[in-house]
Enzyme design. Structure first.
Site, PDB file in Angstrom:
ATOM      1  N   LYS A 169     -20.750  39.487   9.107  1.00  0.00           N
ATOM      2  CA  LYS A 169     -22.238  39.057   8.622  1.00  0.00           C
ATOM      3  C   LYS A 169     -22.063  40.703   7.235  1.00  0.00           C
ATOM      4  O   LYS A 169     -22.749  40.538   5.996  1.00  0.00           O
ATOM      5  CB  LYS A 169     -23.587  39.394   9.191  1.00  0.00           C
ATOM      6  CG  LYS A 169     -24.233  37.735   9.310  1.00  0.00           C
ATOM      7  CD  LYS A 169     -23.548  37.086  10.391  1.00  0.00           C
ATOM      8  CE  LYS A 169     -22.159  36.165   9.992  1.00  0.00           C
ATOM      9  NZ  LYS A 169     -21.378  35.076  11.482  1.00  0.00           N
TER      10      LYS A 169
ATOM     11  N   GLY B  68      -9.506  24.649   9.469  1.00  0.00           N
ATOM     12  CA  GLY B  68     -10.230  24.076   9.994  1.00  0.00           C
ATOM     13  C   GLY B  68     -11.596  24.674   9.620  1.00  0.00           C
ATOM     14  O   GLY B  68     -11.666  25.891   9.086  1.00  0.00           O
TER      15      GLY B  68
ATOM     16  N   VAL C 212     -17.551  26.906  11.542  1.00  0.00           N
ATOM     17  CA  VAL C 212     -17.684  27.903  10.848  1.00  0.00           C
ATOM     18  C   VAL C 212     -17.749  29.241  10.375  1.00  0.00           C
ATOM     19  O   VAL C 212     -17.747  29.790   9.251  1.00  0.00           O
ATOM     20  CB  VAL C 212     -19.219  28.173  12.529  1.00  0.00           C
ATOM     21  CG1 VAL C 212     -20.161  29.764  12.084  1.00  0.00           C
ATOM     22  CG2 VAL C 212     -19.758  27.136  12.495  1.00  0.00           C
TER      23      VAL C 212
ATOM     24  N   GLU D  66      -8.409  20.838   7.097  1.00  0.00           N
ATOM     25  CA  GLU D  66      -9.454  20.282   8.437  1.00  0.00           C
ATOM     26  C   GLU D  66      -8.303  18.826   9.122  1.00  0.00           C
ATOM     27  O   GLU D  66      -8.380  17.735   8.320  1.00  0.00           O
ATOM     28  CB  GLU D  66     -10.597  19.929   8.426  1.00  0.00           C
ATOM     29  CG  GLU D  66     -11.611  19.185   8.972  1.00  0.00           C
ATOM     30  CD  GLU D  66     -11.581  19.975  10.500  1.00  0.00           C
ATOM     31  OE1 GLU D  66     -12.074  21.254  10.380  1.00  0.00           O
ATOM     32  OE2 GLU D  66     -11.324  19.566  11.550  1.00  0.00           O
TER      33      GLU D  66
ATOM     34  N   SER E  78      -8.171  28.970  12.314  1.00  0.00           N
ATOM     35  CA  SER E  78      -9.396  29.176  12.884  1.00  0.00           C
ATOM     36  C   SER E  78      -9.617  27.892  14.060  1.00  0.00           C
ATOM     37  O   SER E  78     -11.195  27.319  12.940  1.00  0.00           O
ATOM     38  CB  SER E  78     -10.528  29.621  12.193  1.00  0.00           C
ATOM     39  OG  SER E  78     -10.634  28.593  10.911  1.00  0.00           O
TER      40      SER E  78
ATOM     41  N   ARG F 139     -11.897  28.514  20.215  1.00  0.00           N
ATOM     42  CA  ARG F 139     -11.259  29.814  20.828  1.00  0.00           C
ATOM     43  C   ARG F 139     -11.487  29.047  21.954  1.00  0.00           C
ATOM     44  O   ARG F 139     -11.678  28.426  22.881  1.00  0.00           O
ATOM     45  CB  ARG F 139     -12.506  30.727  20.441  1.00  0.00           C
ATOM     46  CG  ARG F 139     -12.926  30.938  18.839  1.00  0.00           C
ATOM     47  CD  ARG F 139     -13.873  32.504  18.970  1.00  0.00           C
ATOM     48  NE  ARG F 139     -13.762  33.285  19.741  1.00  0.00           N
ATOM     49  CZ  ARG F 139     -13.254  34.851  19.387  1.00  0.00           C
ATOM     50  NH1 ARG F 139     -13.141  34.311  18.122  1.00  0.00           N
ATOM     51  NH2 ARG F 139     -12.439  35.745  19.646  1.00  0.00           N
TER      52      ARG F 139
ATOM     53  N   ASP G 140     -19.273  33.397  26.383  1.00  0.00           N
ATOM     54  CA  ASP G 140     -17.549  32.588  25.689  1.00  0.00           C
ATOM     55  C   ASP G 140     -17.088  31.581  27.213  1.00  0.00           C
ATOM     56  O   ASP G 140     -16.634  31.003  26.891  1.00  0.00           O
ATOM     57  CB  ASP G 140     -17.135  33.181  24.481  1.00  0.00           C
ATOM     58  CG  ASP G 140     -17.569  32.638  23.611  1.00  0.00           C
ATOM     59  OD1 ASP G 140     -19.070  32.547  23.335  1.00  0.00           O
ATOM     60  OD2 ASP G 140     -17.365  33.509  22.764  1.00  0.00           O
TER      61      ASP G 140
ATOM     62  N   ALA H 231     -22.986  34.505  19.568  1.00  0.00           N
ATOM     63  CA  ALA H 231     -23.944  35.519  20.925  1.00  0.00           C
ATOM     64  C   ALA H 231     -25.087  35.867  21.742  1.00  0.00           C
ATOM     65  O   ALA H 231     -25.307  36.044  22.483  1.00  0.00           O
ATOM     66  CB  ALA H 231     -23.516  36.457  20.080  1.00  0.00           C
TER      67      ALA H 231
ATOM     68  N   HIS I  64     -47.943  31.684   1.151  1.00  0.00           N
ATOM     69  CA  HIS I  64     -47.290  31.338  -0.523  1.00  0.00           C
ATOM     70  C   HIS I  64     -47.284  32.654  -1.341  1.00  0.00           C
ATOM     71  O   HIS I  64     -47.972  33.363  -1.156  1.00  0.00           O
ATOM     72  CB  HIS I  64     -48.641  30.833  -0.546  1.00  0.00           C
ATOM     73  CG  HIS I  64     -48.674  30.127  -2.192  1.00  0.00           C
ATOM     74  ND1 HIS I  64     -47.279  28.848  -1.991  1.00  0.00           N
ATOM     75  CD2 HIS I  64     -48.705  30.119  -3.401  1.00  0.00           C
ATOM     76  CE1 HIS I  64     -47.147  28.780  -3.655  1.00  0.00           C
ATOM     77  NE2 HIS I  64     -48.274  29.712  -4.398  1.00  0.00           N
TER      78      HIS I  64
HETATM   79  C1  LIG Z   1     -15.735  35.873  13.263  1.00  0.00           C
HETATM   80  C2  LIG Z   1     -17.033  35.612  13.891  1.00  0.00           C
HETATM   81  C3  LIG Z   1     -18.033  35.820  13.744  1.00  0.00           C
HETATM   82  C4  LIG Z   1     -18.966  35.186  14.522  1.00  0.00           C
HETATM   83  N1  LIG Z   1     -20.158  34.975  14.305  1.00  0.00           N
HETATM   84  C5  LIG Z   1     -20.785  34.962  15.172  1.00  0.00           C
HETATM   85  C6  LIG Z   1     -22.847  34.372  14.458  1.00  0.00           C
HETATM   86  O1  LIG Z   1     -22.766  34.298  13.700  1.00  0.00           O
HETATM   87  N2  LIG Z   1     -23.693  33.822  15.530  1.00  0.00           N
HETATM   88  C7  LIG Z   1     -23.241  33.665  17.315  1.00  0.00           C
HETATM   89  O2  LIG Z   1     -24.400  33.595  18.318  1.00  0.00           O
HETATM   90  N3  LIG Z   1     -22.139  33.969  17.689  1.00  0.00           N
HETATM   91  C8  LIG Z   1     -20.852  34.273  16.426  1.00  0.00           C
HETATM   92  N4  LIG Z   1     -19.741  34.355  17.031  1.00  0.00           N
HETATM   93  C9  LIG Z   1     -19.377  34.005  18.291  1.00  0.00           C
HETATM   94  C10 LIG Z   1     -19.406  35.294  19.176  1.00  0.00           C
HETATM   95  O3  LIG Z   1     -19.303  36.575  18.586  1.00  0.00           O
HETATM   96  C11 LIG Z   1     -19.547  34.864  20.665  1.00  0.00           C
HETATM   97  O4  LIG Z   1     -20.433  33.525  21.152  1.00  0.00           O
HETATM   98  C12 LIG Z   1     -20.067  35.884  21.345  1.00  0.00           C
HETATM   99  O5  LIG Z   1     -19.480  37.698  21.597  1.00  0.00           O
HETATM  100  C13 LIG Z   1     -19.756  35.540  23.287  1.00  0.00           C
HETATM  101  O6  LIG Z   1     -20.361  36.780  24.023  1.00  0.00           O
HETATM  102  P1  LIG Z   1     -19.377  37.522  25.434  1.00  0.00           P
HETATM  103  O7  LIG Z   1     -19.989  38.089  25.863  1.00  0.00           O
HETATM  104  O8  LIG Z   1     -18.923  36.478  26.153  1.00  0.00           O
HETATM  105  O9  LIG Z   1     -17.928  37.959  25.086  1.00  0.00           O
HETATM  106  P2  LIG Z   1     -17.496  38.509  23.502  1.00  0.00           P
HETATM  107  O10 LIG Z   1     -17.977  39.450  22.582  1.00  0.00           O
HETATM  108  O11 LIG Z   1     -16.149  37.946  23.170  1.00  0.00           O
HETATM  109  O12 LIG Z   1     -16.678  39.507  24.414  1.00  0.00           O
HETATM  110  C14 LIG Z   1     -16.441  40.260  26.332  1.00  0.00           C
HETATM  111  C15 LIG Z   1     -15.849  41.355  25.896  1.00  0.00           C
HETATM  112  O13 LIG Z   1     -14.860  41.559  27.318  1.00  0.00           O
HETATM  113  C16 LIG Z   1     -14.254  42.812  27.387  1.00  0.00           C
HETATM  114  N5  LIG Z   1     -12.968  42.162  28.765  1.00  0.00           N
HETATM  115  C17 LIG Z   1     -12.330  40.670  28.457  1.00  0.00           C
HETATM  116  N6  LIG Z   1     -12.086  41.389  29.808  1.00  0.00           N
HETATM  117  C18 LIG Z   1     -11.862  42.043  29.975  1.00  0.00           C
HETATM  118  C19 LIG Z   1     -11.428  42.485  31.426  1.00  0.00           C
HETATM  119  N7  LIG Z   1     -10.887  42.141  32.765  1.00  0.00           N
HETATM  120  N8  LIG Z   1     -11.718  43.847  31.539  1.00  0.00           N
HETATM  121  C20 LIG Z   1     -12.947  44.402  30.803  1.00  0.00           C
HETATM  122  N9  LIG Z   1     -13.110  43.993  30.160  1.00  0.00           N
HETATM  123  C21 LIG Z   1     -12.470  42.941  29.705  1.00  0.00           C
HETATM  124  C22 LIG Z   1     -13.498  42.290  25.551  1.00  0.00           C
HETATM  125  O14 LIG Z   1     -12.539  43.039  25.237  1.00  0.00           O
HETATM  126  C23 LIG Z   1     -14.812  41.833  25.313  1.00  0.00           C
HETATM  127  O15 LIG Z   1     -15.114  43.018  24.642  1.00  0.00           O
HETATM  128  C24 LIG Z   1     -18.763  34.722  15.689  1.00  0.00           C
HETATM  129  C25 LIG Z   1     -17.018  35.004  16.867  1.00  0.00           C
HETATM  130  C26 LIG Z   1     -16.255  35.013  15.482  1.00  0.00           C
HETATM  131  C27 LIG Z   1     -15.041  35.329  15.829  1.00  0.00           C
END
Ligand SMILES: Cc1cc2nc3c(=O)[nH]c(=O)nc-3n(C[C@H](O)[C@H](O)[C@H](O)COP(=O)(O)OP(=O)(O)OC[C@H]3O[C@@H](n4cnc5c(N)ncnc54)[C@H](O)[C@@H]3O)c2cc1C
Length: 475
Positions: free
Chosen positions: A58, A190, A193, A213, A279, A282, A322, A330, A454
């Site tokens: 962003k 791809g 998004v 795509e 892309s 994931r 995820d 997120a 408005h």
């Molecule tokens: C380019 C891009 C843009 C995006 N834009 C958006 C958006 O605008 N809006 C939106 O809603 N979503 C967006 N997303 C998706 C969003 O980033 C994910 O859905 C979100 O980060 C998932 O959160 P999470 O906490 O499940 O995992 P993650 O954010 O992946 O965090 C997981 C964390 O766990 C840590 N980890 C993993 N295994 C271990 C371990 N064994 N020990 C310790 N630490 C570990 C990793 O290092 C990481 O820090 C985007 C993704 C990408 C790639």
């Protein structure tokens, strides 16, 4: 000696850090482990979202949009500019600064809420009658004992077989966010998004962007009218999108990347680009977790298998975000994190999967919640649709951004709002009203009767609600 916690969260992305903070707020002695390293090797909590996802993308979308406006839109406002230029290293440094502010904000929140943070990789060691032993491998190795564990280890980019990421020529989201200069040509495999957002950034800055795509339809998860409008607008902006493209081979050379593909008509084609963003989705990240040590079950696609309430197959082990089924967003991860913390504390955590909003931060933005028209058709559900173009909205005209529309779908009998689909300025902000309305099971008439400021873009939502009943206030 191991340190004992009520809750140990593995992963500090939006799923994990929010879960940890909520658990601590509910009086649980909580630890959070995360292995992400900043450029200097220090902790960088926030996960994909903060480090290489939502936040940096962003930031770059904003910078590139300013650049595009300065080059193309300012003149209409009577603003003249000479010698417009883009300083890519500075733009990237700003992005990195925004990321760091977010990393620091999370560390501050951990401190404020008394969450113990451990920097390193968390992995299961064993289970016993008291809970789970979790190792932290990092600069300061530790062993933690947890009564409850929340796995929030996120996801990583899916690589194209035969085209591994080198983050120089073949880029994942990580490399796509730190290209050091504007490439002349950029390929994107791809059109999801991430591909569209990253492609937009570099197109606005001057790259010639081609998107390949595999699917025959553009943005198939998006309402069909909105997707059609988006395809038209993106093509007009200069984003070349080829649907139905089957990738045969990707070859990296000294000067760039050659992508060999078969197009929708069956012709063999070659695309030469300086850099290629892949892309194509994931994959869940469970590497290093040592799930086998305790018998944590993964499903056939590698996600941690959970029920509707994020319970794994093991007692007192939960998983969110995820790394489990459902949309990779997120805010979905955050909602699950809060709900799990509340369940652990004996409360009734709740996530409504039907009202999770989706946003694509292109220009125009695309945002939606609930069912698409094609889904309702497939279900055979009787519905009424109303839409309103931003072209007829005073605020959009004043902004100079009249692309797109708001479309509302409501049940034919009860008038309950079933879906809202927006393409246009600030769609990401406008969608919140629709989410709120659907959460409260509002009818289209309810929205039509609410007083909207408005001039505002939100009047288009009100007009779309009126249009469901074939009414309008605007003409
Ligand atoms: C380019 C891009 C843009 C995006 N834009 C958006 C958006 O605008 N809006 C939106 O809603 N979503 C967006 N997303 C998706 C969003 O980033 C994910 O859905 C979100 O980060 C998932 O959160 P999470 O906490 O499940 O995992 P993650 O954010 O992946 O965090 C997981 C964390 O766990 C840590 N980890 C993993 N295994 C271990 C371990 N064994 N020990 C310790 N630490 C570990 C990793 O290092 C990481 O820090 C985007 C993704 C990408 C790639």
């Amino acid at each position: 000696m191991s340190k004992t916690f009520d809750v140990v969260v593995i992963g500090a992305g939006p799923g994990g850090y929010i879960a940890a903070i909520r658990a601590a707020q509910l009086g649980l002695n909580t630890a959070c482990i995360d292995e992400w390293k900043s450029a200097s090797g220090g902790p960088a909590p926030g996960g994909t979202c903060t480090n290489v996802g939502c936040i940096p993308s962003k930031a770059l979308l904003q910078s590139s949009e300013h650049f595009e406006h300065a080059g193309h839109a300012f003149a209409d406002h009577g603003i003249g500019l000479k010698d417009l230029s883009i300083d890519v290293p500075k733009m990237l440094a700003r992005k990195d600064h925004v990321v760091k502010q977010n990393n620091d904000g999370i560390l501050y929140l951990f401190k404020k809420n008394k969450v113990s943070f451990f920097h390193g990789r968390g992995s299961f060691v064993a289970a016993d009658e008291e809970g789970y032993l979790v190792d932290v491998a990092g600069d300061k190795p530790e062993q933690l004992r947890a009564r409850q564990v929340i796995v929030a280890t996120g996801s990583s980019a899916r690589a194209l077989p035969g085209a591994e990421f080198d983050e120089d020529r073949i880029l994942s989201n990580d490399g796509a966010l730190r290209i050091g200069g504007v490439p002349k040509t950029l390929g994107v495999i791809g059109s999801g998004v991430i591909g569209l957002e990253m492609g937009s950034v570099w197109r606005r800055l001057g790259a010639q962007v081609t998107v390949l795509e595999a699917l025959p339809t553009f943005l198939s998860a998006v309402d069909k009218h909105i997707a059609k409008e988006a395809q038209k607008v993106f093509a007009k902006q200069g984003l070349q999108i080829h649907l139905g493209a089957k990738i045969n081979q990707v070859k990296v050379g000294k000067k760039g990347v050659a992508v060999h593909y078969t197009d929708a008509a069956g012709a063999e084609c070659k695309l030469d680009v300086e850099r290629l963003i892949v892309s194509i989705g994931r994959v869940p990240h469970t590497e290093g977790l040592n799930a086998e040590a305790v018998g944590l079950k993964l499903d056939e696609r590698g996600f941690v298998a959970v029920d509707d309430e994020c319970r794994s197959n093991l007692p007192n082990v939960w998983a969110v975000g995820d790394v489990v089924r459902g949309p990779m967003l997120a805010h979905k991860a955050e909602e699950e994190g809060v709900a799990v913390a509340e369940r652990i504390a004996g409360q009734h955590g709740h996530v409504n999967f039907n009202t999770i909003p989706w946003v694509i931060y292109t220009s125009p933005e695309i945002a939606w919640v609930g069912a698409t028209e094609q889904q309702l058709e497939a279900e055979g559900r009787a519905y009424r649709a109303g839409s309103f173009p931003f072209m007829a909205n005073g605020r959009a005209r004043a902004l100079g951004d009249t692309t797109g529309m708001v479309k509302m779908l409501a049940d034919a009998k009860t008038d309950e709002v079933l879906g809202v689909h927006i393409i246009g300025p600030m769609a990401s902000e406008l969608i919140a009203e629709a989410v709120m309305a659907m959460e409260f099971k509002a009818s289209a008439e309810d929205i039509a009767r609410i007083c909207h400021a408005h001039p505002s873009l939100s009047e288009a939502t009100k007009e779309a609600a009126l249009a469901v009943d074939k009414r309008t206030l605007n003409f």
